[in-house]
Design a protein around this motif. Sequence first.
Motif, short mmCIF file in Angstrom:
data_model
loop_
_atom_site.label_atom_id
_atom_site.label_comp_id
_atom_site.label_asym_id
_atom_site.label_seq_id
_atom_site.Cartn_x
_atom_site.Cartn_y
_atom_site.Cartn_z
N ILE A 224 67.45 16.84 43.27
CA ILE A 224 68.11 17.48 42.13
C ILE A 224 68.86 18.71 42.59
N VAL A 225 68.21 19.52 43.41
CA VAL A 225 68.84 20.75 43.92
C VAL A 225 70.05 20.40 44.77
N TRP A 226 69.97 19.33 45.54
CA TRP A 226 71.13 18.90 46.32
C TRP A 226 72.31 18.60 45.41
N ALA A 227 72.09 17.85 44.34
CA ALA A 227 73.17 17.50 43.42
C ALA A 227 73.71 18.73 42.69
N ALA A 228 72.84 19.71 42.48
CA ALA A 228 73.23 20.93 41.78
C ALA A 228 74.08 21.85 42.64
N THR A 229 74.04 21.66 43.94
CA THR A 229 74.72 22.58 44.85
C THR A 229 75.75 21.89 45.74
N ILE A 230 76.19 20.71 45.34
CA ILE A 230 77.21 20.02 46.13
C ILE A 230 78.51 20.80 46.12
N PRO A 231 79.31 20.70 47.18
CA PRO A 231 80.58 21.43 47.25
C PRO A 231 81.59 20.94 46.22
N ASP A 232 82.65 21.69 46.06
CA ASP A 232 83.65 21.38 45.03
C ASP A 232 84.32 20.03 45.24
N ASP A 233 84.36 19.55 46.47
CA ASP A 233 84.97 18.24 46.73
C ASP A 233 83.91 17.13 46.76
N GLY A 234 82.74 17.42 46.24
CA GLY A 234 81.66 16.45 46.23
C GLY A 234 81.81 15.40 45.14
N PRO A 235 80.89 14.46 45.07
CA PRO A 235 80.98 13.35 44.13
C PRO A 235 80.75 13.79 42.69
N THR A 236 81.26 13.02 41.76
CA THR A 236 81.00 13.24 40.34
C THR A 236 80.94 11.89 39.64
N GLY A 237 80.10 11.82 38.59
CA GLY A 237 79.97 10.59 37.84
C GLY A 237 79.13 9.53 38.52
N LEU A 238 78.24 9.94 39.44
CA LEU A 238 77.43 8.98 40.17
C LEU A 238 75.93 9.20 39.89
N PHE A 239 75.12 8.29 40.39
CA PHE A 239 73.67 8.28 40.15
C PHE A 239 72.98 8.27 41.51
N PHE A 240 72.11 9.26 41.74
CA PHE A 240 71.50 9.43 43.06
C PHE A 240 69.97 9.47 42.99
N ARG A 241 69.36 9.11 44.10
CA ARG A 241 67.96 9.36 44.37
C ARG A 241 67.85 9.70 45.84
N ASP A 242 67.30 10.86 46.16
CA ASP A 242 67.18 11.31 47.55
C ASP A 242 68.54 11.29 48.25
N ARG A 243 69.55 11.77 47.55
CA ARG A 243 70.91 11.93 48.09
C ARG A 243 71.63 10.61 48.31
N LYS A 244 71.02 9.52 47.96
CA LYS A 244 71.64 8.21 48.14
C LYS A 244 71.99 7.61 46.77
N ILE A 245 73.10 6.89 46.72
CA ILE A 245 73.53 6.30 45.47
C ILE A 245 72.55 5.22 45.03
N VAL A 246 72.17 5.27 43.76
CA VAL A 246 71.33 4.25 43.16
C VAL A 246 72.24 3.25 42.45
N PRO A 247 72.02 1.94 42.64
CA PRO A 247 72.86 0.98 41.93
C PRO A 247 72.66 1.07 40.42
N TRP A 248 73.75 0.90 39.69
CA TRP A 248 73.66 1.02 38.24
C TRP A 248 72.93 -0.16 37.63
#
Length: 248
Positions: A224-248
């Motif tokens: 959660i903290v990783w997603a909260a502090t991603i850089p400005d050019d980071g991902p948006t509109g995605l779903f993660f668990r442990d920094r890895k994309i979770v399939p929808w």
Amino acid sequence: MKNDMKIALITGVSRREGIGFETAKQLGQKGFKVIISAFKLDEATPLISVLNKLGIEADAVEIDITNDSSVIAAVEKIKAEYGKLDLLINNAVFSILLTATIEDEDLSELTKEVTTNIVGTWRVTQKFIPLLRQSDHGRIVNISSSKGSFTDTEWGLRNFDESFGPIPAYSITKAAINAITVKTARELKQYGILVNAVCPGFTATYPGLEDKGARPVSDGAEGIVWAATIPDDGPTGLFFRDRKIVPW
């Protein structure tokens, strides 16, 4: 408080064992001023001193996410004191982890879950968007669950181990949170506000869950903290668990 300090609001923080409190602790250790909220202020207030003893600047505000007036009052308080919000973490949730199926679900309980988990999250997001626009690096993290994924191989709607109970309402509300994440991210991209959903995984937020394979809460909060502090050019509109994309 420094004028450039980042301000984070986390909803649904009422227990030291919860994912919200651990997230507040980790964010505070990264230099955020953390504002924790709960349905009743006296549930969140004692946690401030715990955070303060760790050297973390913290405050508390009462938010009933099912009530417009409560959310608006919190917005006005944060606006008056800080003038902005850099990070919103939608963590508050209502869940009845029973063995109800689609056929025998108590629809009054279903209504509570939908009203809190879906409408409440939408309400908080909607009301705080103006303050998030005042940030140079606005972020929203919606706490979701792999139970709301259709295809996650372990916890997804198609593959979930029914020995834990079918819990259809919770799963369906988390699928809706994922959809809200996508739509919010698209709308707010023009303002540089990044919006993502995060599953903290199966975490030991209650006694006895370790025996069922739950991992430490600190592990779940890290993503959660990783997603909260991603850089400005980071991902948006995605779903993660442990920094890895979770399939929808």
